[in-house]
Design an enzyme around this catalytic site. Structure first.
Site, PDB file in Angstrom:
ATOM      1  N   ASN A 103      -9.605 100.202  44.002  1.00  0.00           N
ATOM      2  CA  ASN A 103      -9.601 101.245  42.965  1.00  0.00           C
ATOM      3  C   ASN A 103      -8.174 101.383  42.437  1.00  0.00           C
ATOM      4  OD1 ASN A 103      -9.774 103.483  41.372  1.00  0.00           O
ATOM      5  ND2 ASN A 103     -10.292 104.918  43.019  1.00  0.00           N
ATOM      6  N   TRP A 104      -7.953 100.856  41.249  1.00  0.00           N
ATOM      7  CA  TRP A 104      -6.593 100.834  40.693  1.00  0.00           C
ATOM      8  C   TRP A 104      -6.187 102.147  40.037  1.00  0.00           C
ATOM      9  CZ3 TRP A 104      -4.541  95.688  38.223  1.00  0.00           C
ATOM     10  CH2 TRP A 104      -4.367  94.749  39.256  1.00  0.00           C
ATOM     11  N   GLY A 155      -4.051 109.024  49.574  1.00  0.00           N
ATOM     12  CA  GLY A 155      -2.653 108.971  49.144  1.00  0.00           C
ATOM     13  C   GLY A 155      -1.660 109.636  50.078  1.00  0.00           C
ATOM     14  N   GLY A 159      -7.030 102.293  47.581  1.00  0.00           N
ATOM     15  CA  GLY A 159      -6.306 102.714  46.384  1.00  0.00           C
ATOM     16  C   GLY A 159      -4.999 101.964  46.274  1.00  0.00           C
TER      17      GLY A 159
HETATM   18  P1  13P Z   1      -5.414 105.538  48.632  1.00  0.00           P
HETATM   19  O1  13P Z   1      -5.859 104.249  49.325  1.00  0.00           O
HETATM   20  O2  13P Z   1      -4.230 105.334  47.732  1.00  0.00           O
HETATM   21  O3  13P Z   1      -5.269 106.654  49.616  1.00  0.00           O
HETATM   22  O4  13P Z   1      -6.607 105.956  47.641  1.00  0.00           O
HETATM   23  C1  13P Z   1      -7.910 105.979  48.136  1.00  0.00           C
HETATM   24  C2  13P Z   1      -8.855 106.211  47.038  1.00  0.00           C
HETATM   25  O5  13P Z   1      -8.829 107.220  46.358  1.00  0.00           O
HETATM   26  C3  13P Z   1      -9.855 105.153  46.789  1.00  0.00           C
HETATM   27  O6  13P Z   1     -10.846 105.558  45.903  1.00  0.00           O
END
Ligand code: 13P
Length: 248
Positions: free
Chosen positions: A10-11, A173, A230
């Protein structure tokens, strides 16, 4: 349920036309027999979907949209993208209910409408659910998940094209992932809630700070059929490491 393990990139709102040049290694990996059960799906921003589809067209990698409008065809909705438009581009999937959109005001009811429209256009749904830090602290995680599932999937009869993504909001995140027993409990709860709706064993995926280090712990959690990645998915090497460490 198939034996596939899902690796979802998911970019979010990152990436430009030059960002695709690093994908060749991943395309090559996706063609190896060893990784044939890796179901790799990219969710670039809308602006790059067409480029991505061209780039991966001779591989098994799929592409999807990060969201869509609840009106399935066309309409006067400035700035929006419909399920029909995603399908027309060659998308096979759409992410719905992502916490970043819920935080921006998307309700369970909105998500339910979007799921129905996207299913109608033959898109597969990555349906995101998960509790906030406050909800976790207040020990209402299970009732939050119940509400999100029951409301989001209300009135849906055909579950074949739905995948569930458990993404605790406090993990996205932050670099923090749930403890193994907490994850097991929440996955079991989700499984139970879904089993009341359908006999199909929908794949349950995990998302939230998945990276090339913690994947060694996460991959051993039974009941998880893949990962939404992410920030680590924007670095092709890290994303490849996640796939390689999961399927070794
Ligand atoms: P992160 O991997 O940056 O925590 O984001 C996860 C996310 O929201 C995937 O949809």
């Amino acid at each position: 349920m198939t034996n596939n393990i899902y690796f979802i990139a998911n970019w979010k709102m990152y990436g430009g036309t030059s960002s695709l040049s690093n994908l060749n290694k991943l395309i090559n990996l996706s063609k190896l027999k060893k990784y044939s059960k890796a179901k790799i799906i990219y969710f670039p921003p809308f602006t790059l979907i067409h480029n991505f589809i061209n780039k991966v067209k001779r591989s098994k990698i799929s592409v999807g949209g990060q969201n869509c409008h609840h009106v399935k065809n066309y309409g006067s909705f400035t700035g929006s993208i419909s399920p029909k438009m995603l399908k027309d581009l060659g998308c096979k999937y759409v992410i719905l209910g992502h916490s970043e959109n819920r935080t921006a005001g998307e309700t369970n009811d909105d998500i339910n409408k979007k799921i129905k429209s996207a299913l109608n256009k033959n898109l597969k749904i990555i349906f995101c659910i998960g509790e906030t830090l406050l909800e976790k602290r207040n020990k209402i995680t299970h009732s939050v998940l119940k509400k999100q599932i029951n409301h989001g999937l209300k009135g849906i009869k055909n579950f074949r094209n739905i995948l569930i993504a458990y993404e605790p909001v406090w993990s996205i995140g932050t670099g923090i992932i749930p403890k193994e027993n907490e994850l097991n409990l929440n996955i079991a709860k989700i499984r139970k809630l879904i089993s009341k709706k359908t006999k199909i064993k929908l794949p349950i995926l995990y998302g939230g700070s998945v990276n090339d280090k913690n994947i060694n712990n996460l991959k051993n959690i039974s009941g998880i059929k893949g990962f939404l990645v992410g920030s680590a998915s924007q670095k092709t090497k890290k994303f490849i490491d996640i796939i390689k460490k999961t399927i070794n």
